[in-house]
Design a protein around this motif. Sequence first.
Motif, short mmCIF file in Angstrom:
data_model
loop_
_atom_site.label_atom_id
_atom_site.label_comp_id
_atom_site.label_asym_id
_atom_site.label_seq_id
_atom_site.Cartn_x
_atom_site.Cartn_y
_atom_site.Cartn_z
N UNK A 1 50.34 42.55 -55.05
CA UNK A 1 50.44 41.51 -54.02
C UNK A 1 49.09 40.83 -53.83
N UNK A 2 49.17 39.65 -53.27
CA UNK A 2 47.98 38.85 -52.97
C UNK A 2 48.02 38.46 -51.50
N UNK A 3 46.87 38.56 -50.86
CA UNK A 3 46.75 38.11 -49.48
C UNK A 3 45.80 36.91 -49.46
N UNK A 4 46.18 35.91 -48.67
CA UNK A 4 45.38 34.69 -48.56
C UNK A 4 45.11 34.41 -47.09
N UNK A 5 43.87 34.08 -46.78
CA UNK A 5 43.50 33.75 -45.41
C UNK A 5 42.69 32.45 -45.43
N UNK A 6 43.24 31.44 -44.77
CA UNK A 6 42.54 30.15 -44.68
C UNK A 6 41.64 30.13 -43.44
N UNK A 7 40.62 29.33 -43.53
CA UNK A 7 39.73 29.08 -42.40
C UNK A 7 39.03 27.76 -42.63
N UNK A 8 38.36 27.30 -41.59
CA UNK A 8 37.56 26.08 -41.72
C UNK A 8 38.17 24.85 -41.09
N UNK A 9 39.38 24.97 -40.58
CA UNK A 9 39.98 23.82 -39.93
C UNK A 9 39.32 23.53 -38.59
N UNK A 10 39.70 22.41 -38.01
CA UNK A 10 39.14 22.05 -36.71
C UNK A 10 39.39 20.61 -36.39
N UNK A 11 38.68 20.13 -35.39
CA UNK A 11 38.78 18.74 -34.93
C UNK A 11 37.57 17.98 -35.45
N UNK A 12 37.82 16.85 -36.07
CA UNK A 12 36.74 16.04 -36.63
C UNK A 12 37.08 14.56 -36.43
N UNK A 13 36.07 13.75 -36.29
CA UNK A 13 36.29 12.31 -36.16
C UNK A 13 36.58 11.69 -37.52
N UNK A 14 37.29 10.59 -37.49
CA UNK A 14 37.57 9.87 -38.73
C UNK A 14 36.26 9.54 -39.45
N UNK A 15 36.29 9.73 -40.76
CA UNK A 15 35.09 9.53 -41.56
C UNK A 15 34.30 10.80 -41.78
N UNK A 16 34.62 11.84 -41.05
CA UNK A 16 33.92 13.10 -41.16
C UNK A 16 34.41 13.96 -42.30
N UNK A 17 33.86 15.16 -42.37
CA UNK A 17 34.18 16.09 -43.45
C UNK A 17 34.49 17.48 -42.91
N UNK A 18 35.29 18.19 -43.65
CA UNK A 18 35.55 19.60 -43.39
C UNK A 18 35.67 20.31 -44.72
N UNK A 19 35.33 21.58 -44.72
CA UNK A 19 35.56 22.40 -45.91
C UNK A 19 36.46 23.55 -45.51
N UNK A 20 37.62 23.60 -46.14
CA UNK A 20 38.56 24.69 -45.92
C UNK A 20 38.30 25.80 -46.92
N UNK A 21 38.43 27.02 -46.45
CA UNK A 21 38.26 28.19 -47.31
C UNK A 21 39.58 28.93 -47.43
N UNK A 22 39.77 29.53 -48.57
CA UNK A 22 40.95 30.36 -48.83
C UNK A 22 40.44 31.67 -49.42
N UNK A 23 40.37 32.71 -48.58
CA UNK A 23 39.88 34.00 -49.02
C UNK A 23 41.04 34.81 -49.58
N UNK A 24 40.90 35.24 -50.82
CA UNK A 24 41.95 35.97 -51.50
C UNK A 24 41.59 37.44 -51.62
N UNK A 25 42.61 38.28 -51.56
CA UNK A 25 42.42 39.72 -51.77
C UNK A 25 43.66 40.28 -52.43
N UNK A 26 43.56 41.49 -52.91
CA UNK A 26 44.68 42.11 -53.60
C UNK A 26 44.59 41.86 -55.09
#
Length: 115
Positions: free
Chosen positions: A1-26
């Motif tokens: 099996x594989x487990x996935x956990x996302x993080x990095x979301x949030x509130x940002x103004x238009x034109x901004x940037x975000x980096x989402x992470x996907x941590x995998x295990x298993x």
Amino acid sequence: QVQLVESGGGLVQAGGSLRLSCAASGAIFSINAIRWYRQAPGKQRELVAVITSGGSTNFADSVNGRFTISGINAKSTAYLQMNSLKPEDTAVYYCNAPTGFGDYWGQGTQVTVSS
């Protein structure tokens, strides 16, 4: 099996940037690709970006040129870099990993882009 956990979301103004992470295990060795999907309220889940184990990438037309994707690194984490964000990018973003045993999903992370 594989487990996935996302993080990095949030509130940002238009034109901004975000980096989402996907941590995998298993059983990471069994992962054939990493896909990022998103689902906005009242809309179907859509494929945003994919990277194969060989490093090939593909993006939805709506994000092409603004988003980049990286595969699982030595820290067992994949990323979705989102630049020049627009209000229409607002959605819950999910990490998905197809394997020989089946598809695995994370719980999602909310991205909200204000105008």
